[in-house]
Design an enzyme around this catalytic site. Structure first.
Site, PDB file in Angstrom:
ATOM      1  N   CYS A 143       0.820  -1.170  -0.008  1.00 43.81           N
ATOM      2  CA  CYS A 143      -0.256  -0.008  -0.037  1.00 43.81           C
ATOM      3  C   CYS A 143       0.722   1.117   0.183  1.00 43.81           C
ATOM      4  O   CYS A 143       1.695   1.289   0.980  1.00 43.81           O
ATOM      5  CB  CYS A 143      -0.854   0.012   1.198  1.00 43.81           C
ATOM      6  SG  CYS A 143      -1.881   1.720   1.520  1.00 43.81           S
ATOM      7  N   TRP A 152      -7.432  -6.290   5.758  1.00 48.27           N
ATOM      8  CA  TRP A 152      -5.999  -6.726   5.591  1.00 48.27           C
ATOM      9  C   TRP A 152      -5.772  -8.062   6.499  1.00 48.27           C
ATOM     10  O   TRP A 152      -6.327  -8.015   7.766  1.00 48.27           O
ATOM     11  CB  TRP A 152      -4.880  -5.896   6.010  1.00 48.27           C
ATOM     12  CG  TRP A 152      -5.182  -4.793   4.879  1.00 48.27           C
ATOM     13  CD1 TRP A 152      -5.742  -3.539   5.242  1.00 48.27           C
ATOM     14  CD2 TRP A 152      -4.163  -4.701   3.745  1.00 48.27           C
ATOM     15  NE1 TRP A 152      -5.603  -2.830   3.920  1.00 48.27           N
ATOM     16  CE2 TRP A 152      -4.596  -3.483   3.323  1.00 48.27           C
ATOM     17  CE3 TRP A 152      -3.287  -5.245   3.227  1.00 48.27           C
ATOM     18  CZ2 TRP A 152      -4.132  -2.533   2.034  1.00 48.27           C
ATOM     19  CZ3 TRP A 152      -2.894  -4.633   1.901  1.00 48.27           C
ATOM     20  CH2 TRP A 152      -3.378  -3.524   1.463  1.00 48.27           C
ATOM     21  N   THR A 165      -8.096   0.492   7.283  1.00 46.08           N
ATOM     22  CA  THR A 165      -7.179   0.991   6.332  1.00 46.08           C
ATOM     23  C   THR A 165      -5.777   0.602   7.096  1.00 46.08           C
ATOM     24  O   THR A 165      -5.508   0.560   8.424  1.00 46.08           O
ATOM     25  CB  THR A 165      -7.257   2.235   5.969  1.00 46.08           C
ATOM     26  OG1 THR A 165      -7.252   3.026   6.885  1.00 46.08           O
ATOM     27  CG2 THR A 165      -8.655   2.421   5.248  1.00 46.08           C
ATOM     28  N   VAL A 166      -4.708   0.534   6.266  1.00 41.70           N
ATOM     29  CA  VAL A 166      -3.484   0.686   6.557  1.00 41.70           C
ATOM     30  C   VAL A 166      -2.796   2.052   6.157  1.00 41.70           C
ATOM     31  O   VAL A 166      -3.262   2.521   4.993  1.00 41.70           O
ATOM     32  CB  VAL A 166      -2.457  -0.528   6.186  1.00 41.70           C
ATOM     33  CG1 VAL A 166      -2.983  -1.827   7.128  1.00 41.70           C
ATOM     34  CG2 VAL A 166      -2.740  -0.782   4.763  1.00 41.70           C
ATOM     35  N   TYR A 226      -5.812   7.018  -8.604  1.00 42.56           N
ATOM     36  CA  TYR A 226      -6.892   6.307  -8.248  1.00 42.56           C
ATOM     37  C   TYR A 226      -8.276   6.913  -8.819  1.00 42.56           C
ATOM     38  O   TYR A 226      -9.095   6.197  -9.091  1.00 42.56           O
ATOM     39  CB  TYR A 226      -7.312   6.425  -6.672  1.00 42.56           C
ATOM     40  CG  TYR A 226      -6.308   5.437  -5.766  1.00 42.56           C
ATOM     41  CD1 TYR A 226      -6.427   4.072  -5.557  1.00 42.56           C
ATOM     42  CD2 TYR A 226      -4.739   5.884  -5.562  1.00 42.56           C
ATOM     43  CE1 TYR A 226      -5.484   3.354  -5.072  1.00 42.56           C
ATOM     44  CE2 TYR A 226      -4.153   5.222  -4.938  1.00 42.56           C
ATOM     45  CZ  TYR A 226      -4.312   3.957  -4.514  1.00 42.56           C
ATOM     46  OH  TYR A 226      -3.462   3.170  -3.811  1.00 42.56           O
TER      47      TYR A 226
END
Length: 345
Positions: free
Chosen positions: A68, A101, A135-136, A199
């Site tokens: 990521c 994840w 999220t990370v 994105y």
């Protein structure tokens, strides 16, 4: 039941489970422009503990997937500043489903410090009814197992400021006071037009949205190409937070964004200043040694079922060029200023 029948049954069960938690429909909305959800858990870890979380060596674990780009930033800054002994690192595998994840690269499929299989568990420890994206990067308090923050832009700034007492000797100043206004201005444009711009192209829900996103992205890349033609780094004569934020997008451009996200006016390798700049950073200790191209490609091409339903991961491109001479030293500047490269360089 024969071994073959048992294997087929297990395969069907896995397929059903994957289908149940498919990411299909998570990224592209028909007829619409992609809009990033930027509502994060904004709690901060500070020297005064104002939000209830005091800077303390060994207490927190950074969970950051190497695949990521947003998480990659934190891994780079942690290494540049020498925070490895103060903040431990958990690395999920490159793929995930709609839940979160997973720590599938670790023995037993569990993070060895947090003891969890999915990052989702740490978010639910913080809020059992948490309904936003898992999220990370995320920082987890190991004393409670709960997420403290996943506010990625602030995490790296706090690594530079709030964690200064734990910086290594010779650590660079990535957010110098005298350059902060310019860094913030550059970062804002890079985020909206480049980091998020790729994105916006890839997840566009209509031709019109894609065309507009494409034009915005390459307008910004042309601006950066011109800016970096006569100066080695984005702001000032040393590496700063601005370089970290741009690098993680550039390093993914040819392997992923050019094809997968249709950002294909040209490749990074066809923009001389940006390609030289990206190689300069890649060959700077703390940058290229955090990159795993295979994980990067697996993440995008497998997880984004909306735009790559086959899940096929491309073999290319040839990545040998990243270690070729860049010649950027002729522009002056010193990557670490009066400091030194991180240990092991």
């Amino acid at each position: 039941m024969t071994d073959t029948q048992q294997s087929e049954q297990q395969s069907e069960q896995q397929s059903e489970q994957q289908s149940e938690h498919s990411t299909k429909g998570s990224y592209v909305t028909g007829g619409k422009e992609f809009t990033r959800d930027t509502q994060y858990i904004e709690t901060r870890i500070t020297r005064d503990g104002a939000d209830g979380y005091l800077v303390e060596a060994g207490r927190y674990r950074l969970v950051a997937a190497r695949a990521c780009p947003w998480a990659n930033r934190t891994i780079i800054v942690r290494r540049l500043l020498g925070l490895e002994d103060a903040i431990s690192l958990g690395t999920p595998g490159p793929t995930h489903d709609s839940r979160s994840w997973t720590f599938d690269l670790d023995p037993g499929g569990k993070d060895p410090v947090l003891g969890i299989e999915r990052l989702q568990e740490a978010f639910f420890k913080r809020d059992p009814h948490y309904s936003r994206g898992i999220t990370v990067p995320a920082i987890v308090d190991t004393t409670t197992g709960a997420v403290v923050t996943n506010n990625f832009p602030q995490i790296t700034l706090d690594f530079s400021g709030e964690w200064k007492d734990f910086h290594r000797e010779g650590a660079p100043d990535l957010y110098p006071e005298a350059l902060r206004e310019e860094i913030d201005t550059v970062n804002k444009r890079v985020f909206t037009e480049v980091n998020n711009g790729v994105y916006r192209c890839g997840f566009a829900g209509s031709q019109e949205a894609y065309d507009a996103a494409y034009d915005r992205l390459f307008t910004a890349l042309d601006w950066l190409e011109e800016r970096l033609t006569n100066q080695r780094f984005l702001v000032g004569d040393t590496i700063t937070e601005a370089d970290v934020r741009l690098f993680t997008t550039l390093v993914r451009f040819d392997p992923v964004y050019h094809g997968h996200f249709k950002c294909n006016r040209n490749k990074l390798t066809e923009m001389p200043a940006l390609w030289g700049y990206a190689r300069d950073l890649f060959q700077t200790p703390g940058f290229g040694d955090t990159i795993d191209f295979e994980q990067i490609k697996q993440h995008y091409y497998i997880v984004h079922e909306d735009i790559n339903p086959t899940g096929i991961v491309p073999k290319g491109p040839d990545l040998a060029g990243w270690t070729t001479p860049h010649g950027r030293e002729s522009l002056g500047g010193r990557p670490f200023g009066n400091g030194t490269p991180p240990a092991g360089a």
